[in-house]
Design an enzyme around this catalytic site. Structure first.
Site, short mmCIF file in Angstrom:
data_model
loop_
_atom_site.label_atom_id
_atom_site.label_comp_id
_atom_site.label_asym_id
_atom_site.label_seq_id
_atom_site.Cartn_x
_atom_site.Cartn_y
_atom_site.Cartn_z
N HIS A 1 18.18 3.69 54.64
CA HIS A 1 19.60 3.72 54.98
C HIS A 1 19.89 5.06 55.62
O HIS A 1 19.31 6.07 55.23
CB HIS A 1 20.46 3.58 53.71
CG HIS A 1 21.87 4.01 53.92
ND1 HIS A 1 22.82 3.19 54.50
CD2 HIS A 1 22.49 5.20 53.69
CE1 HIS A 1 23.96 3.85 54.60
NE2 HIS A 1 23.80 5.07 54.12
N LYS A 61 14.64 3.27 50.87
CA LYS A 61 14.85 2.05 50.10
C LYS A 61 13.57 1.66 49.36
O LYS A 61 12.48 2.16 49.70
CB LYS A 61 15.27 0.92 51.06
CG LYS A 61 16.59 1.20 51.79
CD LYS A 61 16.98 -0.01 52.63
CE LYS A 61 18.31 0.22 53.32
NZ LYS A 61 18.80 -1.00 54.00
N GLU A 120 29.14 9.58 51.20
CA GLU A 120 27.85 9.19 50.62
C GLU A 120 27.16 10.37 49.92
O GLU A 120 26.55 10.21 48.86
CB GLU A 120 26.96 8.59 51.71
CG GLU A 120 27.49 7.24 52.18
CD GLU A 120 26.76 6.66 53.38
OE1 GLU A 120 25.78 7.27 53.85
OE2 GLU A 120 27.19 5.60 53.86
N ASN A 180 14.49 -3.03 55.45
CA ASN A 180 14.42 -2.20 56.66
C ASN A 180 14.25 -0.71 56.37
O ASN A 180 14.71 0.14 57.11
CB ASN A 180 15.62 -2.49 57.58
CG ASN A 180 16.95 -2.25 56.90
OD1 ASN A 180 16.97 -1.76 55.76
ND2 ASN A 180 18.04 -2.55 57.56
N TYR A 187 27.91 -0.29 49.57
CA TYR A 187 27.91 -1.39 50.54
C TYR A 187 29.20 -2.21 50.42
O TYR A 187 29.17 -3.44 50.50
CB TYR A 187 26.68 -2.27 50.32
CG TYR A 187 25.39 -1.68 50.86
CD1 TYR A 187 25.33 -1.07 52.11
CD2 TYR A 187 24.19 -1.78 50.13
CE1 TYR A 187 24.14 -0.54 52.60
CE2 TYR A 187 23.00 -1.26 50.62
CZ TYR A 187 22.98 -0.65 51.86
OH TYR A 187 21.81 -0.13 52.36
P1 ADP Z 1 22.77 -0.54 58.55
O1 ADP Z 1 21.90 -0.33 57.33
O2 ADP Z 1 21.94 -0.63 59.81
O3 ADP Z 1 23.87 0.50 58.66
P2 ADP Z 1 24.67 -2.56 57.56
O4 ADP Z 1 25.54 -1.49 57.00
O5 ADP Z 1 25.31 -3.64 58.39
O6 ADP Z 1 23.47 -1.98 58.44
O7 ADP Z 1 23.93 -3.32 56.35
C1 ADP Z 1 23.48 -2.61 55.24
C2 ADP Z 1 22.16 -3.21 54.78
O8 ADP Z 1 22.36 -4.55 54.33
C3 ADP Z 1 21.11 -3.32 55.89
O9 ADP Z 1 20.42 -2.12 56.11
C4 ADP Z 1 20.22 -4.41 55.34
O10 ADP Z 1 19.32 -3.91 54.37
C5 ADP Z 1 21.23 -5.33 54.67
N1 ADP Z 1 21.64 -6.40 55.60
C6 ADP Z 1 22.53 -6.31 56.62
N2 ADP Z 1 22.67 -7.50 57.25
C7 ADP Z 1 21.85 -8.37 56.60
C8 ADP Z 1 21.53 -9.76 56.74
N3 ADP Z 1 22.12 -10.51 57.70
N4 ADP Z 1 20.63 -10.30 55.90
C9 ADP Z 1 20.07 -9.57 54.92
N5 ADP Z 1 20.31 -8.25 54.72
C10 ADP Z 1 21.19 -7.66 55.54
#
Ligand code: ADP
Length: 155
Positions: free
Chosen positions: A115, A9, A126, A112, A49
């Site tokens: 992905h 990212k 994907e 974070n 997403y």
């Molecule tokens: P992951 O990336 O761990 O599979 P998700 O698919 O639930 O998690 O979410 C996709 C991405 O959206 C996350 O990696 C993060 O960057 C963002 N995200 C998820 N939940 C939140 C939140 N509550 N606030 C801000 N960003 C979020």
């Protein structure tokens, strides 16, 4: 061998963490089947997403993911989807276990770092979303027999 998709990212690109994280994957024995830099747009992110588009924070996710180019990576290995998810850690960097990529490099729920595909089905969708077939390579490193046992290579 199984393939999975990783996105470095903008938080990884901006913070200069690409080499470090790529090294972790290679040290684990995962093989790079494809890698490229691209600028994501709203269309591809809404698809990628789709489970989040109704969330109040989704516009922030869009901004964050378009803040710079990203690097998309296809990794191959036994149980690659699960292995890479374990290495990635929990979504929220503040809750991710130390030793995981998010646990070591992230302090945010949103910013974070990477992905990683969450299931084999998602990984297939994907890879098709981010790579053309000719951008993925089937090749076997010469050290494969030192990464997996004979038995593991047969199954
Ligand atoms: P992951 O990336 O761990 O599979 P998700 O698919 O639930 O998690 O979410 C996709 C991405 O959206 C996350 O990696 C993060 O960057 C963002 N995200 C998820 N939940 C939140 C939140 N509550 N606030 C801000 N960003 C979020």
């Amino acid at each position: 061998m199984e393939k999975t998709l990783v996105i470095f990212k903008p938080s990884a690109i901006q913070r200069g963490l690409v080499g470090n994280i790529l090294t972790r994957f290679q040290q684990k024995g995962l093989v790079i089947a494809g890698i490229k830099m691209m600028q994501l747009d709203e269309t591809i992110l809404r698809e990628h997403y789709s489970h989040l588009v109704e969330k109040s924070f989704f516009p922030l996710v869009l901004d964050s993911m378009m803040a710079s180019p990203v690097i998309v990576l296809c990794l191959e290995g036994k149980d690659a989807v699960n292995v890479v998810r374990l290495m990635t850690g929990a979504t929220n960097g503040r809750e991710a276990m130390p030793g995981t990529i998010r646990g070591d490099f992230a302090s945010s729920n949103q910013e974070n770092i990477i992905h990683a595909s969450s299931s084999v089905e998602d990984a297939q969708a994907e890879m098709a979303r981010f790579f053309k077939p000719e951008e993925l390579f089937d090749w076997e490193p010469v050290n494969t027999s030192f990464i997996y046992s004979k038995l593991e290579l047969e199954n």
